[in-house]
Enzyme design. Structure first.
Site, PDB file in Angstrom:
ATOM      1  N   ILE A  13       0.841  -1.203   0.000  1.00  0.00           N
ATOM      2  CA  ILE A  13       0.000   0.000   0.000  1.00  0.00           C
ATOM      3  C   ILE A  13       0.875   1.250   0.000  1.00  0.00           C
ATOM      4  O   ILE A  13       0.635   2.187  -0.777  1.00  0.00           O
ATOM      5  CB  ILE A  13      -0.986  -0.021   1.185  1.00  0.00           C
ATOM      6  CG1 ILE A  13      -2.075  -1.065   0.929  1.00  0.00           C
ATOM      7  CG2 ILE A  13      -1.598   1.359   1.415  1.00  0.00           C
ATOM      8  CD1 ILE A  13      -2.990  -1.329   2.093  1.00  0.00           C
ATOM      9  N   THR A  16       2.440   1.777  -3.374  1.00  0.00           N
ATOM     10  CA  THR A  16       1.451   2.227  -4.355  1.00  0.00           C
ATOM     11  C   THR A  16       0.971   3.642  -4.069  1.00  0.00           C
ATOM     12  O   THR A  16       0.802   4.448  -4.984  1.00  0.00           O
ATOM     13  CB  THR A  16       0.259   1.246  -4.380  1.00  0.00           C
ATOM     14  OG1 THR A  16       0.759  -0.070  -4.668  1.00  0.00           O
ATOM     15  CG2 THR A  16      -0.757   1.640  -5.434  1.00  0.00           C
ATOM     16  N   GLU A  17       0.747   3.958  -2.815  1.00  0.00           N
ATOM     17  CA  GLU A  17       0.206   5.266  -2.432  1.00  0.00           C
ATOM     18  C   GLU A  17       1.214   6.400  -2.595  1.00  0.00           C
ATOM     19  O   GLU A  17       0.887   7.438  -3.153  1.00  0.00           O
ATOM     20  CB  GLU A  17      -0.276   5.241  -0.964  1.00  0.00           C
ATOM     21  CG  GLU A  17      -1.533   4.442  -0.737  1.00  0.00           C
ATOM     22  CD  GLU A  17      -2.785   5.140  -1.221  1.00  0.00           C
ATOM     23  OE1 GLU A  17      -2.730   6.296  -1.670  1.00  0.00           O
ATOM     24  OE2 GLU A  17      -3.853   4.517  -1.149  1.00  0.00           O
ATOM     25  N   SER A  18       2.432   6.216  -2.067  1.00  0.00           N
ATOM     26  CA  SER A  18       3.377   7.337  -1.997  1.00  0.00           C
ATOM     27  C   SER A  18       4.780   7.007  -2.486  1.00  0.00           C
ATOM     28  O   SER A  18       5.634   7.892  -2.508  1.00  0.00           O
ATOM     29  CB  SER A  18       3.488   7.803  -0.541  1.00  0.00           C
ATOM     30  OG  SER A  18       4.117   6.789   0.241  1.00  0.00           O
ATOM     31  N   TYR A 103      -5.558   0.695  -8.904  1.00  0.00           N
ATOM     32  CA  TYR A 103      -4.992   0.664  -7.554  1.00  0.00           C
ATOM     33  C   TYR A 103      -5.025  -0.762  -7.008  1.00  0.00           C
ATOM     34  O   TYR A 103      -4.008  -1.270  -6.509  1.00  0.00           O
ATOM     35  CB  TYR A 103      -5.785   1.607  -6.646  1.00  0.00           C
ATOM     36  CG  TYR A 103      -5.329   1.611  -5.219  1.00  0.00           C
ATOM     37  CD1 TYR A 103      -4.215   2.343  -4.825  1.00  0.00           C
ATOM     38  CD2 TYR A 103      -6.011   0.878  -4.243  1.00  0.00           C
ATOM     39  CE1 TYR A 103      -3.787   2.353  -3.509  1.00  0.00           C
ATOM     40  CE2 TYR A 103      -5.593   0.882  -2.927  1.00  0.00           C
ATOM     41  CZ  TYR A 103      -4.485   1.615  -2.565  1.00  0.00           C
ATOM     42  OH  TYR A 103      -4.058   1.619  -1.264  1.00  0.00           O
TER      43      TYR A 103
END
Length: 150
Positions: A13, A16-18, A103
């Site tokens: 996560i 993928t997020e940051s 995502y």
């Protein structure tokens, strides 16, 4: 680990997020490693979203709630994390947003499990002396499982 969320899921996560940028801010206002929205950060007592420890702790607590809410279904948990719980309600499942579909796919490339468990699996067997052993070490159980039923 304290929340018993799989570490590989948290890493996937964050990646993928940051992409591990603790100062990341999305166009929609999500911030930090786990890209917490301000309201989510407040809900989980994250005072400084750019502090990696606070951001991850808040994000993981949020994940725990989503895991419980969606009975560990990875795709639904990820969809809710990305698009929000209201979108899941509105569409009766994973929303048709391309961003959310991408995502889910991207996170599941490195966390391919369909279910997320926050419980430690316990294995039982009898050792060579007949002593009953409980462990969370699957390799140890595999080595001794022939004695697991007595």
């Amino acid at each position: 680990q304290r929340q018993r969320v799989p570490v590989e899921l948290v890493h996937s996560i964050i990646r993928t997020e940051s992409n591990y940028d603790a100062w990341a801010i999305s166009p929609k206002g999500a911030m930090g490693l786990m890209q917490l929205m301000p309201i989510t950060a407040k809900q989980y007592n994250v005072m400084n979203v750019f502090d990696p420890r606070q951001n991850i702790e808040g994000g993981v607590k949020y994940l725990v709630d989503l895991i419980k809410l969606y009975d560990g279904d990875t795709k639904h948990v990820l969809a809710a994390y990305n698009a929000g719980q209201e979108a899941i309600k509105r569409y009766g499942g994973i929303p048709p947003y391309q961003e959310t579909k991408n995502y889910i796919r991207k996170v599941m490339e490195t966390y391919p499990k369909s279910k997320i468990s926050t419980r430690t699996k316990i294995y039982a067997f009898y050792d060579e002396n007949g002593k009953y052993v409980l462990t969370d070490n699957k390799a140890l159980w595999e080595k001794n499982k022939k004695r697991s039923k007595r």
